[in-house]
Scaffold this motif. Structure first.
Motif, mmCIF file in Angstrom:
data_model
loop_
_atom_site.group_PDB
_atom_site.id
_atom_site.type_symbol
_atom_site.label_atom_id
_atom_site.label_comp_id
_atom_site.label_asym_id
_atom_site.label_seq_id
_atom_site.Cartn_x
_atom_site.Cartn_y
_atom_site.Cartn_z
ATOM 1 N N LEU A 90 11.161 -1.974 4.114
ATOM 2 C CA LEU A 90 9.854 -1.923 3.457
ATOM 3 C C LEU A 90 8.829 -1.177 4.293
ATOM 4 N N VAL A 91 8.941 -1.275 5.606
ATOM 5 C CA VAL A 91 8.058 -0.512 6.500
ATOM 6 C C VAL A 91 8.293 0.978 6.294
ATOM 7 N N GLY A 92 9.572 1.383 6.258
ATOM 8 C CA GLY A 92 9.881 2.784 6.020
ATOM 9 C C GLY A 92 9.369 3.268 4.677
ATOM 10 N N LEU A 93 9.537 2.443 3.660
ATOM 11 C CA LEU A 93 9.069 2.819 2.330
ATOM 12 C C LEU A 93 7.546 2.878 2.280
ATOM 13 N N ALA A 94 6.885 1.957 2.977
ATOM 14 C CA ALA A 94 5.418 1.902 2.968
ATOM 15 C C ALA A 94 4.800 3.138 3.606
ATOM 16 N N VAL A 95 5.368 3.593 4.724
ATOM 17 C CA VAL A 95 4.801 4.777 5.377
ATOM 18 C C VAL A 95 5.000 6.005 4.495
ATOM 19 N N PHE A 96 6.112 6.064 3.779
ATOM 20 C CA PHE A 96 6.364 7.159 2.850
ATOM 21 C C PHE A 96 5.373 7.128 1.686
ATOM 22 N N ILE A 97 5.159 5.953 1.113
ATOM 23 C CA ILE A 97 4.201 5.798 0.013
ATOM 24 C C ILE A 97 2.798 6.140 0.492
ATOM 25 N N GLY A 98 2.494 5.797 1.749
ATOM 26 C CA GLY A 98 1.184 6.129 2.305
ATOM 27 C C GLY A 98 0.926 7.628 2.298
ATOM 28 N N HIS A 99 1.968 8.405 2.586
ATOM 29 C CA HIS A 99 1.800 9.865 2.563
ATOM 30 C C HIS A 99 1.577 10.363 1.141
ATOM 31 N N LEU A 100 2.293 9.787 0.191
ATOM 32 C CA LEU A 100 2.149 10.213 -1.202
ATOM 33 C C LEU A 100 0.803 9.811 -1.793
ATOM 34 N N TYR A 101 0.355 8.601 -1.436
ATOM 35 C CA TYR A 101 -0.879 8.057 -2.008
ATOM 36 C C TYR A 101 -1.777 7.532 -0.886
ATOM 37 N N PRO A 102 -2.367 8.436 -0.081
ATOM 38 C CA PRO A 102 -3.166 8.033 1.085
ATOM 39 C C PRO A 102 -4.505 7.408 0.703
#
Length: 203
Positions: A90-102
């Motif tokens: 979930l940490v890995g997914l969260a950082v990825f989502i952060g880039h998509l939707y900062p």
């Protein structure tokens, strides 16, 4: 650690990862180089490919490295901290989502290729190296960055299964990231089908 304590710690890790993912290196590097805001030129994307259109290859490389690093760092730290596999995923997914939707830029981010690569590096160096090899092979043939990213995204889950089959939750994250990457490249897919997608080295 009790269940409530674990839940709070996990949420802190996930929230921190999202905030780190929201850091837009394309915007930061462009400002440092006194280049136009990448959101106002080319595709309007904040990633390395659009920054490269400024003509400053070093700025594009730094953007690529920064976006990959922010994907790797929180995921790797969660692994080193001994967090449960589900939390690391979930940490890995969260950082990825952060880039998509900062959150810092009104939730308008990049396509996530470099950040996804950073997450995959933390999961498995061999996985990341194999995906990069696919990207590079397609790019050398086509000179089209978007096509390279799309082919790599399609094959990434299959490659992930080869290296991460004992850790299906990590494979699931790769599948989700690949799906987002394909969706985020929708306009590129339309241009590819129309034969109007730009190639590097050609105007």
């Amino acid at each position: 650690m009790n269940e409530i304590g674990f839940d709070i710690e996990a949420l802190v890790w996930i929230a921190a990862a999202y905030l780190i993912g929201s850091i837009a290196f394309g915007i930061i590097i462009s400002k440092l180089y006194r280049l136009p805001d990448p959101r106002t030129v080319g595709s309007g994307n904040i990633g390395a490919t659009n920054v490269a259109r400024s003509g400053k290859k070093s700025a594009a490389i730094l953007t690529l490295l920064g976006d990959a690093f922010k994907g790797w760092l929180p995921t790797w730290l969660a692994l080193q901290a001994g967090m449960l596999m589900d939390v690391v995923a979930l940490v890995g997914l969260a950082v990825f989502i952060g880039h998509l939707y900062p959150i810092y830029h009104k939730f308008k981010g990049g396509k996530g290729v470099a950040t996804a690569l950073g997450v995959m590096i933390a999961f498995s160096g061999w996985l990341a190296l194999s995906v990069v090899a696919v990207w590079l092979a397609v790019f050398l043939i086509s000179r089209i960055s978007s096509l390279s990213a799309l082919v790599a995204a399609v094959l990434a889950p299959l490659i992930a299964w080869q290296f991460l089959s004992p850790y299906p939750v990590y494979v699931a994250v790769v599948v989700v990231m690949s799906a987002f990457l394909i969706i985020r490249h929708q306009s590129n897919i339309e241009k590819l089908l129309a034969g109007t997608e730009s190639r590097f080295g050609k105007k």
